[in-house]
Write a protein that holds these residues in place. Structure first.
Motif: not given
Length: 419
Positions: A120-136
Motif C-alpha cells: 500500500k505504501n509503494v502504491i501511495y507513492e506511485e499515486i503521489n508520483m502521478s499527482e506530480d505529473s500534470p499529464e497524468d
C-alpha cells in the motif's frame, strides 16, 4: 503461423510461431482493469498486479524476478482500464521456465497480510508520483469529463482512500471472481516447438479452475460521451489541455481510416496542428492527437501544454484548423501517403516478438479472433475516400465535445468559453 486454441478449462491460447528468431514472448492477459471496479474497490486490479510479484508458495518475491533475469530474460506486468497483463521475454530455450513462473504467480501467490500493508505504501507513492505529473492528472480528469459516473472514468491506480480497505480476503475474493480461464488469454509469440506447445501450456495452466462465485465478463456498458469541461488547479508553469472528440470503439474497422485522419491532423511533426501551433505560431512545444478505443466506446484527444497567456489563442487556432480540415477533407495524395505511413508503422512494429504478442493477446481477449498482418494490410489498402469521409462525419466533424485543464490560471471560464 497463427493459431487460436482453447484448453479444456476454457483458457484461450493464441500462438504465433516465428521459427527464424531466438526469442519467445509470453503474456497472460486477464480481462480486468479499473473499468471492472467501483468507487469502493477502485485500484484493486492494479494492486493485485503488484501483489502477484510478492511471493508464492514456491518462490520468494526476489526469486520471481531472479528466475527470469538470471537467464537473460525480462518479466513485468501492467494494468489498463480493461485488462491486466503479466509477461516475459526470453531466449526460446527458456519457454518452459517462463510458463512455470507466470503460472506460479497467477495461481500460487501468497497475498500475505504483511506484504499487502507494505505494498500500500509503494502504491501511495506511485499515486503521489502521478499527482506530480500534470499529464497524468489531466488524463484522469479528462476521463471524468468524458464518461462521468461510468466506471471507465475511474483511475487505474485507485485512490489512497480506496486502497486503505484492501486486505487478503478482499483480494482473494476479487481474484476468484475475475481471474479465471474464461476471462483470460495466454499469448505466445516467437520460436517454440509447435508440436508440444499446447501440452506445455496445459501442464502449467490446465489445472486453473473456477469457483462458484466466478463471473465470466461478457457484457460491457455503452457509455455516452459527455459534454463537460473540467479544471484542476495546480501550481505549475504551463497550462495542460486535453480536448475530446468522439472516436471509435475497439474492433471497428473504421479505426484504420480514423488513424489516417488523426495522423494528418496531429500525430507527426508534419501534421497540421504541429506545423500550425509549434512551427508557425510558436506558442507550444508539444501538441498531438491521441486515440483510445475500448469496448463500446472511443475518444480522440488533442493534447497541448503551453503558457496560460496564449491558451485561448491556441484553442481558437485548433478549432479553425479542425474546421478547415473537416470541410476540405483530404485528397488522394494524402490518402495514399496516409496508407503507406500506416502500413510502415504497423510493419515496423511486427519486428518485435513482444509487440506482436501484446497485439495478438489483446485481440484474442476482447474480440476472440486474430487478424493476420496480411488481413490488416489488406484492410488498409482497401480504405476508400468514401470511408474516410464517413469516419470524418462521425468523429472530427462532431467537434470538441469535452475537455480538461490542469494548471494555475484565474480566467479558466473565459478560456473554456472559446470552446
Amino acid at each position: 503461423m497463427y493459431k487460436l486454441i482453447k484448453l479444456d478449462n476454457g483458457l484461450r491460447i493464441v500462438l504465433e510461431h516465428i521459427p527464424y528468431v531466438s526469442s519467445v514472448s509470453v503474456g497472460v492477459f486477464v480481462q480486468t482493469g479499473s473499468r471492472n471496479e467501483n468507487k469502493h474497490n477502485n485500484g484493486i486490479s492494479h494492486f493485485i498486479e503488484h501483489m502477484l510479484f510478492k511471493g508464492t508458495n514456491k518462490r520468494a518475491g526476489k526469486e520471481i524476478a531472479e528466475t527470469i533475469e538470471n537467464v537473460g530474460g525480462q518479466i513485468n506486468a501492467f494494468t489498463s482500464k480493461e485488462m491486466t497483463c503479466f509477461y516475459t521475454k526470453s531466449l526460446n530455450t527458456h519457454l518452459d521456465l517462463s510458463l512455470d513462473v507466470l503460472s506460479d504467480i497467477l495461481l500460487n501467490s501468497k497475498l500475505a497480510d504483511e506484504d499487502i500493508e507494505k505494498e500500500k505504501n509503494v502504491i501511495y507513492e506511485e499515486i503521489n508520483m502521478s499527482e506530480d505529473s500534470p499529464e497524468d492528472v489531466l488524463m484522469d480528469l479528462h476521463s471524468i469529463a468524458i464518461w462521468g459516473e461510468d466506471s471507465l472514468s475511474l483511475p487505474i491506480l485507485g485512490t489512497k482512500e480506496s486502497l486503505k480497505g484492501f486486505n487478503r480476503e478482499i483480494l482473494k475474493e476479487y481474484m476468484g471472481k475475475y481471474y479465471i480461464p474464461d476471462n483470460s488469454v495466454i499469448s505466445i509469440c516467437g520460436n517454440f516447438n509447435v508440436t508440444t506447445i499446447e501440452s506445455l501450456v496445459d501442464k502449467y495452466f490446465g489445472h486453473w479452475n473456477v469457483n462458484e462465485n466466478s463471473k465470466v465478463l461478457t457484457n460491457y456498458s455503452s457509455p455516452l460521451i459527455l459534454k463537460d469541461n473540467l479544471y484542476r488547479k495546480k501550481e505549475i508553469e504551463q497550462l495542460h489541455i486535453s480536448l475530446g472528440i468522439p472516436g471509435i470503439e475497439m474492433g471497428n474497422d473504421s479505426i484504420y481510416p480514423l488513424l489516417i485522419l488523426t495522423n494528418i491532423l496531429g500525430r507527426e511533426a508534419s501534421s497540421i496542428l504541429f506545423q500550425k501551433l509549434r512551427e508557425e505560431m510558436s506558442i507550444c512545444y508539444s501538441v498531438y492527437c491521441g486515440l483510445s478505443s475500448m469496448k463500446n466506446t472511443g475518444i480522440i484527444n488533442i493534447y497541448l501544454g503551453l503558457n496560460t497567456a496564449v491558451a485561448a489563442k491556441a484553442i481558437n487556432a485548433i478549432k479553425e484548423q479542425m474546421s478547415i480540415f473537416t470541410k476540405k477533407g483530404i485528397n488522394e495524395v494524402q490518402l495514399y501517403n496516409g496508407k503507406e505511413q500506416l502500413k510502415g508503422s504497423y510493419i515496423l512494429g511486427l519486428e518485435s516478438t513482444s509487440s506482436r504478442m501484446f497485439s495478438n493477446g489483446k485481440s484474442a481477449l476482447f474480440l476472440n479472433k486474430i487478424k493476420t498482418p496480411e488481413e490488416i494490410l489488406n484492410k488498409i489498402d482497401k480504405i476508400s475516400m468514401e470511408h474516410v469521409n464517413e469516419v470524418m462525419e462521425h468523429t472530427f466533424k462532431q467537434g470538441i465535445v469535452n475537455s480538461s485543464f490542469v494548471g494555475d490560471i484565474s480566467n479558466i471560464d473565459e478560456i473554456i468559453s472559446h470552446l
